[in-house]
Design an enzyme around this catalytic site. Structure first.
Site, PDB file in Angstrom:
ATOM      1  N   ASP A   1       0.852  -1.193   0.000  1.00  0.00           N
ATOM      2  CA  ASP A   1       0.000   0.000   0.000  1.00  0.00           C
ATOM      3  C   ASP A   1       0.889   1.245   0.000  1.00  0.00           C
ATOM      4  OD1 ASP A   1      -3.237   0.463   0.965  1.00  0.00           O
ATOM      5  OD2 ASP A   1      -1.843   2.170   1.102  1.00  0.00           O
TER       6      ASP A   1
ATOM      7  N   ASN B   1     -12.740  -3.308   2.834  1.00  0.00           N
ATOM      8  CA  ASN B   1     -13.713  -2.222   2.962  1.00  0.00           C
ATOM      9  C   ASN B   1     -14.654  -2.310   1.761  1.00  0.00           C
ATOM     10  OD1 ASN B   1     -12.368  -1.158   5.260  1.00  0.00           O
ATOM     11  ND2 ASN B   1     -10.894  -0.115   3.938  1.00  0.00           N
TER      12      ASN B   1
ATOM     13  N   GLN C   1     -14.233   2.308   1.529  1.00  0.00           N
ATOM     14  CA  GLN C   1     -13.660   1.906   0.240  1.00  0.00           C
ATOM     15  C   GLN C   1     -13.432   3.145  -0.616  1.00  0.00           C
ATOM     16  OE1 GLN C   1     -15.892  -1.046  -1.995  1.00  0.00           O
ATOM     17  NE2 GLN C   1     -14.237  -1.270  -3.519  1.00  0.00           N
TER      18      GLN C   1
ATOM     19  N   HIS D   1     -10.220  -5.592  -3.263  1.00  0.00           N
ATOM     20  CA  HIS D   1      -8.883  -5.834  -2.708  1.00  0.00           C
ATOM     21  C   HIS D   1      -9.004  -6.236  -1.259  1.00  0.00           C
ATOM     22  CE1 HIS D   1      -9.858  -1.529  -2.349  1.00  0.00           C
ATOM     23  NE2 HIS D   1      -9.206  -1.545  -1.197  1.00  0.00           N
TER      24      HIS D   1
HETATM   25  P1  AMP Z   1      -9.696   1.256   0.246  1.00  0.00           P
HETATM   26  O1  AMP Z   1      -9.704   2.659   0.803  1.00  0.00           O
HETATM   27  O2  AMP Z   1     -10.115   0.187   1.191  1.00  0.00           O
HETATM   28  O3  AMP Z   1     -10.452   1.221  -1.070  1.00  0.00           O
HETATM   29  O4  AMP Z   1      -8.178   0.925  -0.082  1.00  0.00           O
HETATM   30  C1  AMP Z   1      -7.479   1.500  -1.137  1.00  0.00           C
HETATM   31  C2  AMP Z   1      -6.038   1.505  -0.749  1.00  0.00           C
HETATM   32  O5  AMP Z   1      -5.276   1.745  -1.921  1.00  0.00           O
HETATM   33  C3  AMP Z   1      -5.657   2.625   0.245  1.00  0.00           C
HETATM   34  O6  AMP Z   1      -5.130   2.018   1.431  1.00  0.00           O
HETATM   35  C4  AMP Z   1      -4.599   3.433  -0.509  1.00  0.00           C
HETATM   36  O7  AMP Z   1      -3.554   3.885   0.327  1.00  0.00           O
HETATM   37  C5  AMP Z   1      -4.119   2.453  -1.537  1.00  0.00           C
HETATM   38  N1  AMP Z   1      -3.554   3.016  -2.754  1.00  0.00           N
HETATM   39  C6  AMP Z   1      -4.033   4.067  -3.470  1.00  0.00           C
HETATM   40  N2  AMP Z   1      -3.255   4.295  -4.543  1.00  0.00           N
HETATM   41  C7  AMP Z   1      -2.260   3.373  -4.506  1.00  0.00           C
HETATM   42  C8  AMP Z   1      -1.136   3.099  -5.343  1.00  0.00           C
HETATM   43  N3  AMP Z   1      -0.867   3.807  -6.458  1.00  0.00           N
HETATM   44  N4  AMP Z   1      -0.315   2.078  -4.991  1.00  0.00           N
HETATM   45  C9  AMP Z   1      -0.560   1.363  -3.866  1.00  0.00           C
HETATM   46  N5  AMP Z   1      -1.608   1.556  -3.055  1.00  0.00           N
HETATM   47  C10 AMP Z   1      -2.444   2.560  -3.354  1.00  0.00           C
END
Ligand code: AMP
Ligand code: ZN
Length: 119
Positions: free
Chosen positions: A38, A92, A99, A105
């Site tokens: 992440d 989430n 989310q 994911h």
């Molecule tokens: P959610 O908020 O549960 O949808 O999780 C999305 C996750 O993606 C968050 O924890 C972000 O920090 C992560 N995220 C967003 N952009 C990237 C990226 N380019 N590379 C890795 N993780 C990311």
């Protein structure tokens, strides 16, 4: 198990990571899944495990049992490879649950005490 079908949404951040258009710190890959760190970790180890195919959330992923099983197997493999010890797996589901990326994911969080219930 059927042949993997990798559907993609060109506007989806994680589909673009799968396509190699956006870089990611990949820790594991197979024909159906990708696992990467992440970008904004919430624990010392914070890995996201995703299906390569675009499913908007956990409910949609549940409708694709081969991809769903592959994500769980990949999560188990990451837990072993990264020696996570005790960890939390979170999906989430929906904006109200936090989310922000609408490509299914699993968050794998480890390396610090994880309290329950979560916020
Ligand atoms: P959610 O908020 O549960 O949808 O999780 C999305 C996750 O993606 C968050 O924890 C972000 O920090 C992560 N995220 C967003 N952009 C990237 C990226 N380019 N590379 C890795 N993780 C990311
Ligand atoms: Zn996607």
């Amino acid at each position: 198990m059927s042949e993997p079908v990798v559907t993609a949404d060109p506007d989806c951040l994680f589909c673009r990571i799968v396509a190699g258009e956006i870089p990611a710190d990949v820790v594991r890959e197979d024909d159906r899944t990708l696992a990467f760190r992440d970008i904004d970790p919430k624990a010392p180890t914070h890995v996201l495990v995703i299906p390569k195919a675009h499913h908007r959330d956990l409910v949609a992923l549940g409708g694709a049992p081969d991809d769903a099983a592959a994500v769980l197997a990949a999560a188990a493999a990451v837990a072993e490879d990264e020696a996570l010890g005790d960890f939390r797996a979170v999906a989430n589901t929906g904006a109200g649950a936090g989310q922000t990326v609408f490509h299914a994911h699993l968050h794998l969080l480890a390396g610090r005490p994880l309290t329950w219930p979560p916020g």
